[in-house]
Design a protein around this motif. Structure first.
Motif, PDB file in Angstrom:
ATOM      1  N   ILE A  53      45.445  14.608  22.775  1.00  0.00           N
ATOM      2  CA  ILE A  53      44.105  14.474  22.281  1.00  0.00           C
ATOM      3  C   ILE A  53      44.182  13.568  20.947  1.00  0.00           C
ATOM      4  N   SER A  54      45.064  13.949  19.900  1.00  0.00           N
ATOM      5  CA  SER A  54      45.282  13.507  18.754  1.00  0.00           C
ATOM      6  C   SER A  54      45.747  11.920  18.972  1.00  0.00           C
ATOM      7  N   THR A  55      46.622  11.644  20.091  1.00  0.00           N
ATOM      8  CA  THR A  55      47.203  10.438  20.162  1.00  0.00           C
ATOM      9  C   THR A  55      46.165   9.601  20.721  1.00  0.00           C
ATOM     10  N   GLN A  56      45.253   9.964  21.571  1.00  0.00           N
ATOM     11  CA  GLN A  56      44.169   9.352  22.154  1.00  0.00           C
ATOM     12  C   GLN A  56      43.303   8.769  21.087  1.00  0.00           C
ATOM     13  N   PHE A  57      42.923   9.694  20.124  1.00  0.00           N
ATOM     14  CA  PHE A  57      42.124   9.225  19.083  1.00  0.00           C
ATOM     15  C   PHE A  57      42.926   8.229  18.160  1.00  0.00           C
ATOM     16  N   GLN A  58      44.036   8.391  17.939  1.00  0.00           N
ATOM     17  CA  GLN A  58      44.758   7.298  17.125  1.00  0.00           C
ATOM     18  C   GLN A  58      44.722   6.031  17.896  1.00  0.00           C
ATOM     19  N   VAL A  59      45.019   5.954  19.123  1.00  0.00           N
ATOM     20  CA  VAL A  59      45.040   4.643  19.978  1.00  0.00           C
ATOM     21  C   VAL A  59      43.566   4.159  19.900  1.00  0.00           C
ATOM     22  N   TRP A  60      42.535   5.073  19.965  1.00  0.00           N
ATOM     23  CA  TRP A  60      41.167   4.250  19.787  1.00  0.00           C
ATOM     24  C   TRP A  60      40.875   3.612  18.296  1.00  0.00           C
ATOM     25  N   LEU A  61      41.409   4.550  17.333  1.00  0.00           N
ATOM     26  CA  LEU A  61      41.421   4.042  15.913  1.00  0.00           C
ATOM     27  C   LEU A  61      42.219   2.649  15.979  1.00  0.00           C
ATOM     28  N   THR A  62      43.299   2.503  16.463  1.00  0.00           N
ATOM     29  CA  THR A  62      44.087   1.421  16.325  1.00  0.00           C
ATOM     30  C   THR A  62      43.181   0.184  17.076  1.00  0.00           C
ATOM     31  N   ILE A  63      42.574   0.572  18.238  1.00  0.00           N
ATOM     32  CA  ILE A  63      41.710  -0.532  18.950  1.00  0.00           C
ATOM     33  C   ILE A  63      40.674  -0.963  18.170  1.00  0.00           C
ATOM     34  N   SER A  64      39.771  -0.285  17.640  1.00  0.00           N
ATOM     35  CA  SER A  64      38.976  -0.216  16.816  1.00  0.00           C
ATOM     36  C   SER A  64      39.263  -1.450  15.740  1.00  0.00           C
ATOM     37  N   PHE A  65      40.049  -0.946  14.812  1.00  0.00           N
ATOM     38  CA  PHE A  65      40.404  -1.717  13.669  1.00  0.00           C
ATOM     39  C   PHE A  65      41.194  -2.974  14.244  1.00  0.00           C
ATOM     40  N   SER A  66      41.626  -3.051  15.342  1.00  0.00           N
ATOM     41  CA  SER A  66      42.272  -4.353  15.699  1.00  0.00           C
ATOM     42  C   SER A  66      41.265  -5.447  16.322  1.00  0.00           C
ATOM     43  N   THR A  67      40.069  -4.704  16.804  1.00  0.00           N
ATOM     44  CA  THR A  67      39.193  -5.486  17.184  1.00  0.00           C
ATOM     45  C   THR A  67      38.197  -6.139  16.183  1.00  0.00           C
ATOM     46  N   ILE A  68      38.040  -5.297  14.970  1.00  0.00           N
ATOM     47  CA  ILE A  68      37.119  -6.044  13.866  1.00  0.00           C
ATOM     48  C   ILE A  68      38.172  -6.872  13.151  1.00  0.00           C
ATOM     49  N   VAL A  69      39.376  -6.573  12.948  1.00  0.00           N
ATOM     50  CA  VAL A  69      40.211  -7.855  12.348  1.00  0.00           C
ATOM     51  C   VAL A  69      40.447  -8.979  12.871  1.00  0.00           C
ATOM     52  N   ALA A  70      40.496  -9.022  14.361  1.00  0.00           N
ATOM     53  CA  ALA A  70      40.496 -10.062  15.193  1.00  0.00           C
ATOM     54  C   ALA A  70      39.468 -10.883  15.157  1.00  0.00           C
ATOM     55  N   LEU A  71      38.389 -10.197  15.301  1.00  0.00           N
ATOM     56  CA  LEU A  71      36.924 -10.877  14.984  1.00  0.00           C
ATOM     57  C   LEU A  71      36.655 -11.531  14.031  1.00  0.00           C
ATOM     58  N   PHE A  72      37.160 -10.870  12.694  1.00  0.00           N
ATOM     59  CA  PHE A  72      36.932 -11.579  11.442  1.00  0.00           C
ATOM     60  C   PHE A  72      37.592 -13.059  11.348  1.00  0.00           C
ATOM     61  N   ALA A  73      39.098 -12.547  11.718  1.00  0.00           N
ATOM     62  CA  ALA A  73      40.136 -13.757  11.836  1.00  0.00           C
ATOM     63  C   ALA A  73      39.542 -14.821  12.716  1.00  0.00           C
ATOM     64  N   GLY A  74      38.878 -14.715  13.747  1.00  0.00           N
ATOM     65  CA  GLY A  74      38.584 -15.794  14.683  1.00  0.00           C
ATOM     66  C   GLY A  74      37.251 -16.161  15.038  1.00  0.00           C
ATOM     67  N   ARG A  75      36.299 -15.581  14.120  1.00  0.00           N
ATOM     68  CA  ARG A  75      34.741 -15.698  14.171  1.00  0.00           C
ATOM     69  C   ARG A  75      34.384 -16.967  14.585  1.00  0.00           C
ATOM     70  N   SER A  76      34.956 -18.118  13.991  1.00  0.00           N
ATOM     71  CA  SER A  76      34.357 -19.295  14.345  1.00  0.00           C
ATOM     72  C   SER A  76      34.876 -19.802  15.634  1.00  0.00           C
ATOM     73  N   LEU A  77      35.644 -19.130  16.276  1.00  0.00           N
ATOM     74  CA  LEU A  77      36.174 -19.669  17.739  1.00  0.00           C
ATOM     75  C   LEU A  77      35.634 -18.882  18.935  1.00  0.00           C
ATOM     76  N   LEU A  78      34.624 -18.034  18.367  1.00  0.00           N
ATOM     77  CA  LEU A  78      34.054 -16.892  19.456  1.00  0.00           C
ATOM     78  C   LEU A  78      32.611 -17.728  19.930  1.00  0.00           C
ATOM     79  N   THR A  79      32.348 -17.694  21.075  1.00  0.00           N
ATOM     80  CA  THR A  79      30.857 -18.066  21.681  1.00  0.00           C
ATOM     81  C   THR A  79      30.157 -16.713  21.865  1.00  0.00           C
ATOM     82  N   ALA A  80      29.079 -16.944  21.986  1.00  0.00           N
ATOM     83  CA  ALA A  80      28.161 -15.548  22.195  1.00  0.00           C
ATOM     84  C   ALA A  80      28.723 -14.851  23.479  1.00  0.00           C
ATOM     85  N   LYS A  81      29.166 -15.765  24.586  1.00  0.00           N
ATOM     86  CA  LYS A  81      29.492 -15.002  25.937  1.00  0.00           C
ATOM     87  C   LYS A  81      31.140 -14.114  25.452  1.00  0.00           C
TER      88      LYS A  81
END
Length: 122
Positions: free
Chosen positions: A20-48
């Motif tokens: 369960i702890s490992t699952q939570f750590q994976v979720w944290l990694t997914i969340s932070f990766s998503t946020i960082v990737a979005l801020f890095a490539g925000r100008s390339l993203l369309t609404a879709k």
């Protein structure tokens, strides 16, 4: 089927808690990766694309929650078996509530960051 010994049952509970702890750590990694990737490539993203990222993020978060619930249910069954043998274990209520609150708040925050409108001017 053979009955588990008390030692084996407690070890299995600890293994499930680690999972369960490992699952939570994976979720944290997914969340932070998503946020960082979005801020890095925000100008390339369309609404879709933003909505597709949101869907993928929510689906992966749901899969992690479902897997964690599966492990927790296994722990509940083992704890019930131990109770029949006269061994009582205190459930990790505070930790469970903390994980759940952080998960819900983190999911909402990540979805907010996916759709946030940033001002390009300083």
């Amino acid at each position: 089927m053979e009955q588990l010994t008390i030692y084996e049952a407690i070890q299995l509970i600890r293994i499930n808690e680690d999972a369960i702890s490992t699952q939570f750590q994976v979720w944290l990694t997914i969340s932070f990766s998503t946020i960082v990737a979005l801020f890095a490539g925000r100008s390339l993203l369309t609404a879709k694309i933003k909505w597709l990222v949101t869907l993928l993020y929510l689906l992966s978060s749901t899969a992690i929650v479902a897997t964690s619930l599966y492990f927790a249910e296994g722990n509940a069954q083992i704890t019930a078996m131990l109770a029949e043998m006269g061994v009582t274990l205190a459930p990790p209520i505070f930790a469970s509530i903390s994980y759940f609150v952080l998960l819900i708040a983190g999911m909402a925050t990540t979805v907010y960051f996916i759709h946030i409108k940033l001002n390009d001017s300083p």
